[in-house]
Enzyme design. Structure first.
Site, PDB file in Angstrom:
ATOM      1  N   THR A   1       0.824  -1.205   0.000  1.00  0.00           N
ATOM      2  CA  THR A   1       0.000   0.000   0.000  1.00  0.00           C
ATOM      3  C   THR A   1       0.858   1.255   0.000  1.00  0.00           C
ATOM      4  OG1 THR A   1      -1.567   1.266   1.368  1.00  0.00           O
ATOM      5  CG2 THR A   1      -0.087  -0.210   2.520  1.00  0.00           C
ATOM      6  N   ASP A   2       0.291   2.364  -0.482  1.00  0.00           N
ATOM      7  CA  ASP A   2       1.001   3.633  -0.414  1.00  0.00           C
ATOM      8  C   ASP A   2       1.037   4.190   1.004  1.00  0.00           C
ATOM      9  OD1 ASP A   2      -1.673   4.374  -0.185  1.00  0.00           O
ATOM     10  OD2 ASP A   2      -1.628   5.850  -1.809  1.00  0.00           O
ATOM     11  N   GLU A   3       0.254   3.620   1.907  1.00  0.00           N
ATOM     12  CA  GLU A   3       0.217   4.131   3.284  1.00  0.00           C
ATOM     13  C   GLU A   3       1.539   3.937   4.020  1.00  0.00           C
ATOM     14  OE1 GLU A   3      -3.341   3.497   5.597  1.00  0.00           O
ATOM     15  OE2 GLU A   3      -4.467   2.941   3.810  1.00  0.00           O
TER      16      GLU A   3
ATOM     17  N   TYR B   1      -1.697  -0.556  10.978  1.00  0.00           N
ATOM     18  CA  TYR B   1      -1.839  -1.225   9.674  1.00  0.00           C
ATOM     19  C   TYR B   1      -0.661  -0.904   8.770  1.00  0.00           C
ATOM     20  CZ  TYR B   1      -3.096  -1.652   4.774  1.00  0.00           C
ATOM     21  OH  TYR B   1      -3.072  -1.929   3.438  1.00  0.00           O
TER      22      TYR B   1
ATOM     23  N   LYS C   1       2.402  -3.320   7.236  1.00  0.00           N
ATOM     24  CA  LYS C   1       2.680  -3.503   5.810  1.00  0.00           C
ATOM     25  C   LYS C   1       4.103  -3.046   5.476  1.00  0.00           C
ATOM     26  CE  LYS C   1       0.450  -4.771   2.945  1.00  0.00           C
ATOM     27  NZ  LYS C   1       0.293  -6.161   2.397  1.00  0.00           N
TER      28      LYS C   1
END
Length: 346
Positions: free
Chosen positions: A130-132, A155, A159
């Site tokens: 993810t870009d998060e 989260y 990741k």
């Protein structure tokens, strides 16, 4: 190719499974069938001779070894993950266990299999992230593949850890990997705790449509079927040990996204008052990242991929899908946490 897809009964994973079968690949769908998974997501391919379902957990090394030995995949597409930020705030342990330890276990099983097969050059371990992991942007700028990691939630931290593990297994053991980091997905089969389906389903139920804070948070929205196409492109054409950012080129504030969905519902299922009248501002998510934005230059220039679905068209297709598939989302509304405000325990 013969693909082992983890988390293939989830939202993005099932889109990958359906697209892979359409493209002529064989798929082994490995899924633990936790709360956000649904085998109805892959019902359209369930009877295809090229499709196999395995009920197993990525944390179960013995089960993984058996899957590799039995099916001898050409590649792994690793999508299995806990993914809801609000749930990670309330219960971070499950995210560390699945996203970090699960990825470690899968990497070791894949490495053992790859070595036993003579380290074939064709094998790939594709880790989907993810870009998060890059943190939060201000009003300007975009994430590139070299943006420093700066995760802000349990989260995104889990990741980020899994991304680092994959890179370490590539550098230390030579495992041939590719990584992708995507922006926010939306589309058919989206589990009804995420923003887009929450807006649609609350609107239809004449319930308040919750918008965190003032709705100023900005996201880049990627139609899930575009994402599936991009993932398969990276798997087949991407350079080994390289990462690719996948974006929808559709940046918008949350409040504007919600209003777009309401306007589409006004056209497709009109009622006496505009759906936007149901918008309700609620307390913000703890540590809510202000803005995400993807620079898609690498995947466009190296692999020739760009998204094909505009945000307006994608939302229209998504709203129509939910209108046409009420039995699917009705069956999921009794699952734990659906319809509740999560992520407030901090």
């Amino acid at each position: 190719m013969k693909l082992l897809v983890t988390g293939g009964a989830g939202f993005i994973g099932s889109a990958v499974v359906r697209q892979a079968i359409r493209d002529g690949h064989s798929v082994i769908n490995l899924d633990a069938l936790t709360y956000a998974a649904c085998l109805d997501n892959v019902a359209s391919v369930a009877d295809d001779a090229r499709y196999t379902f395995v009920h197993a957990d990525i944390r179960d090394r013995a089960a993984l070894d058996e899957v590799f030995a039995t099916h001898a995949p050409d590649a792994v597409m690793h999508l299995a993950a806990e993914s809801h930020v609000d749930r990670s705030i309330d219960g971070p342990g499950a995210f560390i266990d699945t996203n970090v330890m699960g990825t470690y276990t899968l990497l070791e099983a894949a490495r053992t299999y790859w070595v036993s097969e003579g380290r074939p050059d064709r094998f790939r371990f594709h880790h989907i992230s993810t870009d998060e992991v890059f943190g939060s942007l201000g009003a300007t700028g975009q994430f590139t593949e070299t943006t420093p990691y700066d995760p802000r939630s349990p989260y995104s931290a889990s990741k980020a850890a899994s991304d680092h593990l994959v890179r370490a297994w590539a550098e230390t053991y030579g495992l041939p990997v590719v990584l992708t980091n995507c922006s926010n997905n939306y589309g058919p089969f989206h589990f009804p705790e995420k923003l887009v389906p929450v807006v649609i389903l609350n609107a239809l139920a004449s319930k308040p449509i919750p918008v965190y804070g003032s709705g100023e948070n900005v996201r880049d929205w990627l139609y899930v079927e575009d994402h599936a196409d991009a993932l398969l492109t990276v798997l087949q054409k991407g350079r080994v040990n390289r990462s690719y950012n996948i974006g929808g080129e559709n940046e918008v504030r949350n409040i504007d996204l919600v209003r777009m969905i309401c306007a589409i519902l006004d056209e497709k299922r009109p009622k006496s008052a505009p759906y936007a009248d149901q918008i309700t501002f609620v307390s913000d998510r703890p540590g809510h990242d202000l803005r995400y934005a993807i620079d898609p230059t690498r995947i466009a220039s190296e692999l020739g991929w760009r998204p094909s679905v505009t945000l307006q068209k994608g939302l229209e297709k998504t709203v129509q899908w939910y209108l046409d598939n009420e039995p699917w989302w009705r069956a999921l509304q009794d699952r734990a946490g659906v319809g509740e405000r999560l992520g407030t325990k901090s």
